[in-house]
Motif scaffolding. Structure first.
Motif, PDB file in Angstrom:
ATOM      1  N   GLY A   1     -23.349 126.024  85.878  1.00 32.88           N
ATOM      2  CA  GLY A   1     -24.408 126.675  85.326  1.00 32.88           C
ATOM      3  C   GLY A   1     -25.107 126.300  84.089  1.00 32.88           C
ATOM      4  O   GLY A   1     -26.235 126.140  83.824  1.00 32.88           O
TER       5      GLY A   1
ATOM      6  N   ALA B   1     -26.371 122.614  84.218  1.00 26.18           N
ATOM      7  CA  ALA B   1     -27.637 122.862  85.031  1.00 26.18           C
ATOM      8  C   ALA B   1     -28.619 123.439  83.916  1.00 26.18           C
ATOM      9  O   ALA B   1     -30.001 122.763  83.915  1.00 26.18           O
ATOM     10  CB  ALA B   1     -27.576 123.457  86.073  1.00 26.18           C
ATOM     11  N   ALA B   2     -28.430 124.472  83.049  1.00 22.45           N
ATOM     12  CA  ALA B   2     -29.414 124.976  82.207  1.00 22.45           C
ATOM     13  C   ALA B   2     -29.818 124.030  81.016  1.00 22.45           C
ATOM     14  O   ALA B   2     -30.813 123.748  80.697  1.00 22.45           O
ATOM     15  CB  ALA B   2     -28.771 126.103  81.599  1.00 22.45           C
TER      16      ALA B   2
ATOM     17  N   GLN C   1     -34.410 123.861  89.403  1.00 24.44           N
ATOM     18  CA  GLN C   1     -34.576 125.335  89.454  1.00 24.44           C
ATOM     19  C   GLN C   1     -34.747 126.182  90.613  1.00 24.44           C
ATOM     20  O   GLN C   1     -34.319 127.269  90.948  1.00 24.44           O
ATOM     21  CB  GLN C   1     -35.685 125.742  88.143  1.00 24.44           C
ATOM     22  CG  GLN C   1     -35.827 126.996  87.905  1.00 24.44           C
ATOM     23  CD  GLN C   1     -36.443 127.376  86.628  1.00 24.44           C
ATOM     24  OE1 GLN C   1     -37.241 126.437  85.984  1.00 24.44           O
ATOM     25  NE2 GLN C   1     -36.361 128.470  86.048  1.00 24.44           N
TER      26      GLN C   1
ATOM     27  N   ILE D   1     -31.646 126.332  92.617  1.00 26.89           N
ATOM     28  CA  ILE D   1     -30.736 127.170  92.288  1.00 26.89           C
ATOM     29  C   ILE D   1     -31.307 128.509  92.407  1.00 26.89           C
ATOM     30  O   ILE D   1     -30.528 129.641  93.016  1.00 26.89           O
ATOM     31  CB  ILE D   1     -30.639 127.261  90.580  1.00 26.89           C
ATOM     32  CG1 ILE D   1     -29.901 125.744  90.516  1.00 26.89           C
ATOM     33  CG2 ILE D   1     -29.741 128.313  90.036  1.00 26.89           C
ATOM     34  CD1 ILE D   1     -29.746 125.510  89.066  1.00 26.89           C
TER      35      ILE D   1
ATOM     36  N   LEU E   1     -23.714 131.268  90.753  1.00 28.51           N
ATOM     37  CA  LEU E   1     -24.220 130.184  89.871  1.00 28.51           C
ATOM     38  C   LEU E   1     -25.753 130.637  89.602  1.00 28.51           C
ATOM     39  O   LEU E   1     -26.068 130.275  88.488  1.00 28.51           O
ATOM     40  CB  LEU E   1     -24.353 129.001  91.080  1.00 28.51           C
ATOM     41  CG  LEU E   1     -24.498 127.532  90.155  1.00 28.51           C
ATOM     42  CD1 LEU E   1     -23.800 127.430  88.944  1.00 28.51           C
ATOM     43  CD2 LEU E   1     -24.734 126.613  91.077  1.00 28.51           C
TER      44      LEU E   1
ATOM     45  N   THR F   1     -26.693 130.381  85.442  1.00 27.06           N
ATOM     46  CA  THR F   1     -27.683 129.481  85.277  1.00 27.06           C
ATOM     47  C   THR F   1     -29.382 130.074  84.730  1.00 27.06           C
ATOM     48  O   THR F   1     -29.623 129.461  83.509  1.00 27.06           O
ATOM     49  CB  THR F   1     -28.166 128.578  86.564  1.00 27.06           C
ATOM     50  OG1 THR F   1     -27.159 128.138  86.951  1.00 27.06           O
ATOM     51  CG2 THR F   1     -29.145 127.690  86.085  1.00 27.06           C
TER      52      THR F   1
ATOM     53  N   THR G   1     -30.295 129.135  80.873  1.00 28.45           N
ATOM     54  CA  THR G   1     -31.847 128.757  80.724  1.00 28.45           C
ATOM     55  C   THR G   1     -32.632 129.358  79.718  1.00 28.45           C
ATOM     56  O   THR G   1     -33.301 129.086  79.053  1.00 28.45           O
ATOM     57  CB  THR G   1     -32.821 128.589  82.146  1.00 28.45           C
ATOM     58  OG1 THR G   1     -31.610 127.873  82.938  1.00 28.45           O
ATOM     59  CG2 THR G   1     -33.817 127.867  81.818  1.00 28.45           C
TER      60      THR G   1
END
Length: 300
Positions: free
Chosen positions: A99, A102-103, A119, A122, A168, A172, A176
């Motif tokens: 996570g 990904a962010a 995005q 997710i 997740l 994330t 973010t």
């Protein structure tokens, strides 16, 4: 006359303001009463197994034998407590790096492609029902572990894998938001000192946003700790402490959902199940207090 006309124009605004205040106060009162009623109901039911039925704290929190239909009945809940903590912690350990990375990808590395492709994918994971996760885990994850490792594939790792995918989106999304709220001058100052992008990320960006990132991890653990159906389908539901991550076990939520419909209200077994539910509620409060502490730390 002009003053009286002005008072007439102000009067509707005063009425609207008081209407909004009364409506808001009623909603807040309703929420407070609902929360305290739920806590009182679960606590009264959960503590009755100790003060009414005479079940000892040591038996529930220290014993590993769960035989509610035995003679005498035994209510050792330690395997379920360990199973809940094991699956939720392992799921957080799997999902947290994914996570956060990904962010970082969506905010710092390639924000255009990340927000356009990654995005939405997710966010789509957050809307999938838990029974679908459980069915996919039973059809894909469990056979995968069964072919690679000894055992039937059911166990803590299978449950943690399914839970990591479920939590997740939570980790994330919070990561973010934390990275997006970081002042740009902090990164520009790092670049001005000659740091590369990766040095800026792991020496400046991540340490600065660490409390907010940990908030997302704790919230993900809270959801994983309270998940029932998906874990129940892949963990094996064996009432004992596993000696391996690939061995079947059970969690607090799974034993409650499996046994609550087969008990009589007011019986010893029913009250013990309410005790397990009270433990879940207490752990939820602990997670919430931890998040609040991390938020206060982030503001300092």
């Amino acid at each position: 006359m002009a003053q009286s006309g002005g008072k007439k124009r102000v009067q509707p605004h005063i009425i609207e303001e008081w209407t909004g205040k009364i409506y808001t106060s009623l909603c807040i009162t309703f929420l407070i009463v609902t929360i305290f009623s739920m806590v009182y109901f679960v606590a009264a039911k959960g503590l009755s197994s100790f003060f009414v039925n005479g079940v000892s704290f040591k038996e529930i929190f220290g014993s590993t034998v769960w035989k509610p239909d035995g003679e005498p009945p035994l209510f050792g809940a330690l395997p379920f407590i360990i199973g809940s903590f094991s699956t939720s912690i392992l799921a957080a350990l799997i999902a947290a790096p994914l996570g956060i990375c990904a962010a970082l990808f969506m905010v710092e590395i390639m924000p255009k492609y990340g927000k356009k492709y990654l995005q939405p994918v997710i966010e789509l994971l957050a809307g999938i029902p838990s029974v679908v996760y459980g069915f996919v885990g039973l059809s894909v994850v469990v056979p995968f572990y069964r072919d690679l490792f000894p055992g039937q594939g059911l166990g803590i790792v299978a449950g943690a894998t399914v839970l990591s995918i479920m939590i997740l989106p939570t980790i994330t999304s919070i990561a973010t938001d934390a990275l997006s709220a970081l002042p740009s001058g902090l990164k520009e100052g790092s670049y001005a000192l000659g740091a590369t992008r990766w040095q800026t990320l792991y020496r400046t960006v991540i340490p600065t946003t660490m409390p907010a990132l940990m908030t997302g991890v704790v919230l993900g653990m809270a959801r994983a700790f309270g998940e029932a159906l998906a874990v129940q389908m892949v963990i094996g539901n064996a009432p004992h402490i596993p000696t391996s991550l690939f061995e079947s076990t059970s969690t607090l939520t799974s034993v409650i959902t499996l046994s609550m419909g087969n008990t009589v209200m007011g019986s010893v077994q029913n009250n013990v199940l309410w005790t397990l539910a009270f433990i879940l509620m207490a752990m939820t409060f602990i997670f919430v207090f931890t998040v609040r502490w991390l938020e206060r730390r982030a503001k300092r």
